[in-house]
Design a protein around this motif. Structure first.
Motif, mmCIF file in Angstrom:
data_model
loop_
_atom_site.group_PDB
_atom_site.id
_atom_site.type_symbol
_atom_site.label_atom_id
_atom_site.label_comp_id
_atom_site.label_asym_id
_atom_site.label_seq_id
_atom_site.Cartn_x
_atom_site.Cartn_y
_atom_site.Cartn_z
ATOM 1 N N ASN A 238 0.889 -1.351 -0.235
ATOM 2 C CA ASN A 238 -0.103 0.058 -0.126
ATOM 3 C C ASN A 238 0.722 1.471 -0.293
ATOM 4 N N ASP A 239 2.187 1.282 -0.878
ATOM 5 C CA ASP A 239 2.350 2.186 -1.381
ATOM 6 C C ASP A 239 3.449 2.854 0.038
ATOM 7 N N GLN A 240 3.423 2.091 1.347
ATOM 8 C CA GLN A 240 4.170 1.956 2.326
ATOM 9 C C GLN A 240 5.677 0.960 2.915
ATOM 10 N N LYS A 241 6.702 1.549 2.441
ATOM 11 C CA LYS A 241 7.535 0.644 2.819
ATOM 12 C C LYS A 241 7.311 -0.407 4.338
ATOM 13 N N ILE A 242 7.630 -1.554 3.962
ATOM 14 C CA ILE A 242 7.269 -2.569 5.304
ATOM 15 C C ILE A 242 8.597 -3.407 5.273
ATOM 16 N N ASN A 243 8.729 -4.156 6.842
ATOM 17 C CA ASN A 243 10.159 -4.464 7.554
ATOM 18 C C ASN A 243 9.173 -5.701 8.514
ATOM 19 N N ASN A 244 10.705 -6.660 8.436
ATOM 20 C CA ASN A 244 10.775 -7.627 8.774
ATOM 21 C C ASN A 244 9.290 -7.452 10.051
ATOM 22 N N THR A 245 8.380 -6.687 10.531
ATOM 23 C CA THR A 245 7.676 -6.790 11.400
ATOM 24 C C THR A 245 6.192 -6.940 11.138
ATOM 25 N N PHE A 246 6.106 -7.076 9.156
ATOM 26 C CA PHE A 246 5.661 -7.127 8.554
ATOM 27 C C PHE A 246 4.840 -8.950 8.272
ATOM 28 N N PRO A 247 3.520 -9.018 9.016
ATOM 29 C CA PRO A 247 3.037 -10.935 9.892
ATOM 30 C C PRO A 247 4.053 -11.287 7.776
ATOM 31 N N ASN A 248 4.461 -12.811 8.875
ATOM 32 C CA ASN A 248 4.218 -13.229 7.470
ATOM 33 C C ASN A 248 5.864 -13.435 6.525
ATOM 34 N N LEU A 249 5.919 -11.959 6.478
ATOM 35 C CA LEU A 249 6.845 -11.587 4.981
ATOM 36 C C LEU A 249 8.294 -12.417 5.768
ATOM 37 N N GLU A 250 8.797 -12.464 6.561
ATOM 38 C CA GLU A 250 10.131 -12.971 6.489
ATOM 39 C C GLU A 250 9.602 -15.168 6.806
ATOM 40 N N ALA B 46 16.181 -12.368 -2.918
ATOM 41 C CA ALA B 46 14.531 -11.666 -2.692
ATOM 42 C C ALA B 46 14.640 -11.854 -1.149
ATOM 43 N N ALA B 47 14.892 -13.075 -0.556
ATOM 44 C CA ALA B 47 15.740 -13.298 0.961
ATOM 45 C C ALA B 47 16.430 -12.220 1.797
ATOM 46 N N ARG B 48 17.363 -12.464 0.702
ATOM 47 C CA ARG B 48 19.046 -11.451 1.111
ATOM 48 C C ARG B 48 18.143 -10.061 1.175
ATOM 49 N N LYS B 49 17.041 -9.595 0.822
ATOM 50 C CA LYS B 49 17.176 -7.941 0.741
ATOM 51 C C LYS B 49 16.159 -7.986 2.480
ATOM 52 N N MET B 50 16.190 -9.516 2.700
ATOM 53 C CA MET B 50 15.460 -8.990 3.777
ATOM 54 C C MET B 50 16.095 -9.515 4.884
ATOM 55 N N GLY B 51 17.339 -10.116 4.518
ATOM 56 C CA GLY B 51 18.956 -10.470 5.217
ATOM 57 C C GLY B 51 19.173 -11.627 5.602
ATOM 58 N N LEU B 52 18.574 -11.924 4.936
ATOM 59 C CA LEU B 52 18.016 -13.564 5.380
ATOM 60 C C LEU B 52 19.261 -14.068 3.756
ATOM 61 N N SER B 53 20.206 -15.425 5.065
ATOM 62 C CA SER B 53 21.309 -15.507 4.183
ATOM 63 C C SER B 53 21.393 -17.365 4.180
ATOM 64 N N HIS B 54 22.318 -18.048 3.674
ATOM 65 C CA HIS B 54 22.642 -19.311 4.360
ATOM 66 C C HIS B 54 22.897 -19.602 5.775
ATOM 67 N N VAL B 55 23.522 -18.382 6.139
ATOM 68 C CA VAL B 55 23.864 -18.579 7.779
ATOM 69 C C VAL B 55 22.533 -18.789 8.349
ATOM 70 N N VAL B 56 21.346 -18.603 7.606
ATOM 71 C CA VAL B 56 20.261 -18.594 8.544
ATOM 72 C C VAL B 56 19.833 -20.085 8.263
ATOM 73 N N LYS B 57 19.963 -20.366 6.351
ATOM 74 C CA LYS B 57 19.120 -21.574 5.937
ATOM 75 C C LYS B 57 20.468 -22.178 7.207
ATOM 76 N N ASP B 58 21.072 -22.411 7.636
ATOM 77 C CA ASP B 58 22.270 -23.962 7.626
ATOM 78 C C ASP B 58 21.240 -23.809 9.567
ATOM 79 N N GLN B 59 20.418 -22.868 9.915
ATOM 80 C CA GLN B 59 20.381 -23.310 11.044
ATOM 81 C C GLN B 59 19.448 -24.731 11.196
ATOM 82 N N PHE B 60 18.560 -25.366 9.783
ATOM 83 C CA PHE B 60 17.614 -25.739 9.610
ATOM 84 C C PHE B 60 18.403 -26.885 8.964
ATOM 85 N N LYS B 61 17.567 -28.537 9.733
ATOM 86 C CA LYS B 61 18.352 -29.140 9.314
ATOM 87 C C LYS B 61 17.504 -29.937 7.890
#
Ligand code: ADP
Ligand code: MG
Length: 884
Positions: A364-376, A411-426
């Motif tokens: 809605n023309d508003q910048k959003i961040n990781n507090t936006f529900p479910n986006l992250e 796209a994930a990188r634009k929210m600060g998510l990288s393979h570091v996050v991925k490696d926390q999962f098995k």
């Protein structure tokens, strides 16, 4: 201990390598020295001198050499040595040409040789598979030909098909667990990948344990690769033609010799002249020159980023009347970017171009961040259910793997998510993407040991499997999918490629069976990916159209996405251009398809299996089809097509092997360039066939008719051989390098059934040839009449007229529209060839020491005027005649 019995650690220790780091370059160098290249032995090459001697195995050449020998023994030293020298020179030229052709074919093989992904000194790179050594850490993926025997360290649903080795055609599952039992057959060594087998599914990492002839396949001696020379259809036609021409020439020379002897010519002179004439006129070298021309053309194609795997494809290219091209990556750039998302029933827009990792999210023309529900979460799921990885090269981000997956990483990188996050999962299990299922799934476990399934893919494959939908305030029942479909249509109309993503919580005890798992999913959202068409494509399609070649786009994408792109590139210009979908193809038999196929511009939502049907339908309609493909499943359609086209960058080994043309840059435009070159090569071959045969007609005419008129021999043997070597050889080669005429891409494709002499070429050869013979004979007769005591004079004039007439005629051969339709200076090689032929002519005429050898004498200015007028006649007359 066998390799399959060892644990991975033991393999690492034994081969001095760490799976995480690979070998060091020093180790590689050492091992390459020790074990040699990773290749299977090929049949031994023939030594150079044998290849050279082959130039002289021709029957008539042997006769000529024998006759010359006799001449030498009878005391005709000068003639004998001159003839020998010319024959030898001829042999040398033929030999060098063939070597050159051979070299360029070898270069082709090198270029299309398979490559592998290898980890060395901690960095992944791609190298030719022949450079792999024992201990190398390699990664293989679906569609690869396994480069060496290797012990599997990590398997993501890896399956290989080993029929070349075991005869078993069902794929075998591969894992990394050691097997303690002994004496296993190859089939049971499920942790070893064998050289030359095929990866049909999944991907894996492993350590090379055997290379080259030490591999399982290398041990099977009977599979030694034989290098066979493949003959192209045109070469075959010319070989057949050659056989016929030999008889014709033989008859005509025999007649010449017979008539000459009847009219009282000395037997010895006549035989030598006859044999020389036969050697000069029999076009035994034609197929060889064609090979040379084809391989030179192939080199030009390489410059245009097209690799021809089979020489015969060069010919077929010129006949192509339909190009069926994949959309993604061939027509488009294959640089995908997430532009839009659909989440919580809301539209989200994403900024940032290409693979830059910075960008913002707007709702809605508003910048959003990781507090936006479910986006992250949605971006995280895209990161987890993903087969690609991000590489940094020279400070720039690059994608290794599927660009669709790559876009989600960015796209994930634009929210600060990288393979570091991925490696926390098995990662528990992966079900790789394939174009038939149009989706991929993974099962992952988080830090709290909770398992869940993530599925992403084409929306119509995912949405029907969803019973829930994620909203701002949590999971709810999905009652209607209307709003999702409306959004899909909206995205597709903007030419966006759509990926739906969903999840499902799992229990620990759930069976990991994909078909039972992929249901009752929770719909999370849609990604809309932009993949712009390549800049050149619109123009290329236009040019193809002008050249009578129809372009068809094939894609697994949504109909609307495909249509939007088709409109942009000028493929779909009116409502008459149909878009057919995969399900419509299913309900149609080939004959129904044949009826409408000429009107289809786009095939959307198809799977690779449909491509075969499309190829068959076009072929039934009488088309010569070029079909592109990259994946394993594309191979059957590529094989069935007339020109199989594979992708050099994104293509798999299997499709490359099945194809006859590889696009180094994956670009549609390159297909068009290759076709243009293919057409030109064929036209050039026609040009030099025309030139050579017309010259030969002229040569035999002057000799035969002179004998019939009871004249002395107008040309002596050395002169005939000289003409054959200098005047015919050089300019003919230069014609093979002629640049294309401006109208090559304005004509209809050539009919593959058309003969060598079609479109009036036969008439041109005979008419021009006869004229060249006539003017040379006239030159001889007039000069001889005026100076009956000086035969050498008359011969010199006749000889010069013949040579000059041919050198003028060569320019006529450059176009079937006649000599005046082209700038004579546009072929640099031809100018060079003609000038050097002329120079050599002047040398044999004016160098005093050569005159006795070539039976020539210096000519005056008046002679030259006479010669030039006469020798221009054949070309000028036909240049002006309307019938041509
Ligand atoms: P094409 O290559 O002809 O565009 P594909 O068969 O690759 O078609 O893709 C068909 C559909 O599958 C796409 O429209 C997209 O929705 C989905 N898709 C493509 N690649 C992936 C992937 N890596 N993961 C999940 N879904 C994908
Ligand atoms: Mg694809």
């Amino acid at each position: 201990m066998k390799w399959y019995q060892m644990d991975v650690n033991d393999v690492e220790r034994k081969l001095h390598v760490f799976t995480e780091k690979g070998l060091s370059y020093k180790q590689v160098e050492q091992r390459q020295k020790q074990f040699g290249l990773n290749t299977l032995q090929t049949a031994k090459k023939q030594p150079i001198w044998v290849l050279f001697m082959k130039q002289f195995q021709d029957f008539m050449v042997i006769i000529l050499l024998a006759a010359t020998l006799i001449a030498g023994m009878l005391g005709e030293y000068i003639d004998a040595i001159a003839i020998m020298t010319i024959v030898l020179l001829n042999g040398f030229i033929g030999f060098f040409q063939e070597q050159k052709a051979e070299k360029s074919l070898e270069k082709l093989k090198e270029l299309s040789a398979p490559k592998i992904r290898v980890l060395r000194d901690g960095e992944w790179s791609t190298i030719p598979s022949e450079q792999a050594v024992v201990g190398d850490v390699i990664r293989i993926i679906t569609g690869d030909r396994v480069p060496a025997d290797f012990r599997i360290v990590k398997s993501n649903g890896l399956e290989t098909e080993e029929s070349t080795l075991t005869g078993e055609s069902l794929p075998v599952e591969k894992t990394s667990t050691a097997i303690k039992r002994d004496n296993l057959t190859m089939q049971d060594q499920s942790n070893i990948g064998f050289k030359s087998t095929l990866v049909t599914k999944g991907s894996g990492i492993g350590i090379v344990v055997q290379t080259g002839m030490n591999t399982a396949i290398g041990q099977i001696a009977s599979l030694m690769v034989k290098t066979e020379k493949v003959i192209t259809p045109l070469e075959l036609k010319l070989i057949e033609l050659g056989k016929v021409l030999i008889y014709v020439v033989f008859l005509l020379t025999a007649l010449t010799v017979g008539v000459g002897i009847y009219h009282g010519q000395p037997l010895y002179d006549m035989v030598l002249a006859g044999v020389s004439l036969a050697v000069a006129v029999i076009p035994e070298g034609l197929p060889a020159i064609v090979t040379v021309a084809l391989s030179l053309g192939v080199q030009r194609m390489i410059k245009r980023k097209a690799i021809v795997r089979k020489l015969s494809a060069v010919e077929t290219l010129g006949c192509a009347s339909v190009i069926c091209s994949d959309k993604t990556g061939t027509i488009t750039e294959n640089k995908m970017t997430v532009k839009e998302m659909f989440l919580n029933n809301q539209n989200i827009f994403v900024t940032g171009e290409g693979y830059a990792t910075t960008g913002e999210f707007y709702a809605n023309d508003q910048k959003i961040n990781n507090t936006f529900p479910n986006l992250e979460s949605m971006l995280l799921y895209g990161l987890l259910c993903n087969e690609a990885s991000l590489l940094v090269k020279k400070g720039k981000y690059m994608i290794d793997g599927d660009p669709t997956d790559g876009a989600l990483l960015i796209a994930a990188r634009k929210m600060g998510l990288s393979h570091v996050v991925k490696d926390q999962f098995k990662m528990i299990k992966q079900f790789p993407f394939d174009s038939t299922r149009k989706r991929m799934s993974v099962i992952v476990e988080d830090e709290n040991n909770r398992r869940f399934l993530i599925s992403k893919g084409a929306p119509e494959m995912i949405v029907p499997r969803c019973t829930f939908m994620m909203h701002e305030d949590g999971r709810q029942l999905l009652k209607s999918t209307k709003h999702i479909e409306a959004k899909m249509n909206h995205m597709a109309e903007k030419a966006l490629r759509i990926i739906a993503i969903s999840i499902k919580p799992l229990q620990k005890g759930d069976r990991l069976d994909i078909s039972s798992l992929e249901k009752d999913l929770t719909f999370i959202g849609l990604f809309g990916l932009m993949d712009p068409p390549r800049k050149e494509v619109k123009k290329s399609i236009e040019q193809c159209k002008a050249a009578g070649i129809k372009t068809v786009m094939i894609t697994g994408d949504h109909k609307k996405t495909a249509t939007a792109i088709a409109k942009e590139i000028g493929l779909q210009t009116s409502e008459n251009d149909l878009v057919l979908e995969g399900y419509e193809l299913n309900n149609m038999d080939v004959n129904e398809l044949v009826k409408m196929i000429d009107r289809v511009a786009v095939f959307a939502r198809v799977t690779p299996e449909h491509k075969l049907k499309i190829v068959q339908a076009f072929q039934k309609r009488g088309h010569i089809v070029a079909m592109t493909g990259d994946g394993v499943n594309d191979a059957p359609a590529i094989k069935a097509s007339n020109i199989g086209v594979s992708m050099g960058m994104s293509g798999t080994d299997v499709t490359k092997e099945a194809s006859s043309l590889i696009l180094m840059d994956d670009n549609f435009n390159t297909i068009k360039e290759a076709i243009r070159e293919g057409r030109n090569i064929y036209e050039n071959i026609r040009k030099f066939i025309r030139y050579l045969l017309a010259s030969n007609v002229g040569e035999i005419f002057i000799m035969l008719v002179a004998m019939m008129l009871a004249l002395p021999l107008p040309l002596v043997p050395v002169q005939i051989l000289w003409v054959n070597l200098v005047t015919d050889g050089l300019p003919a080669m230069a014609l093979g390098l002629d640049p294309p005429e401006t109208n090559v891409m304005k004509q209809k494709p050539r009919d593959p059934k058309e003969g060598v002499f079609s479109r009036g070429l036969g008439f041109k050869i005979i008419s021009r040839g006869l004229m060249i013979g006539i003017v040379s004979l006239i030159a001889f007769m007039i000069t001889y009449d005026n100076n009956p005591e000086n035969l050498t004079y008359a011969r010199s004039v006749a000889f010069t007229t013949l040579v000059v007439a041919q050198l003028i005629h060569v320019f006529d051969c450059r176009s079937e529209q006649g000599i005046f339709s082209r700038n004579p200076f546009s072929n640099f090689y031809l100018i060079g060839a003609v000038l050097s032929s002329l120079l050599l002519l002047l040398v044999v005429l004016y160098v005093e020491s050569l005159q006795p050898i070539f039976h020539t004498m210096s000519l005056g200015l008046r002679d030259w005027l006479f010669i030039i007028v006469l020798s221009a006649l054949p070309t000028v007359i036909f240049g002006f005649s309307s019938k041509r």
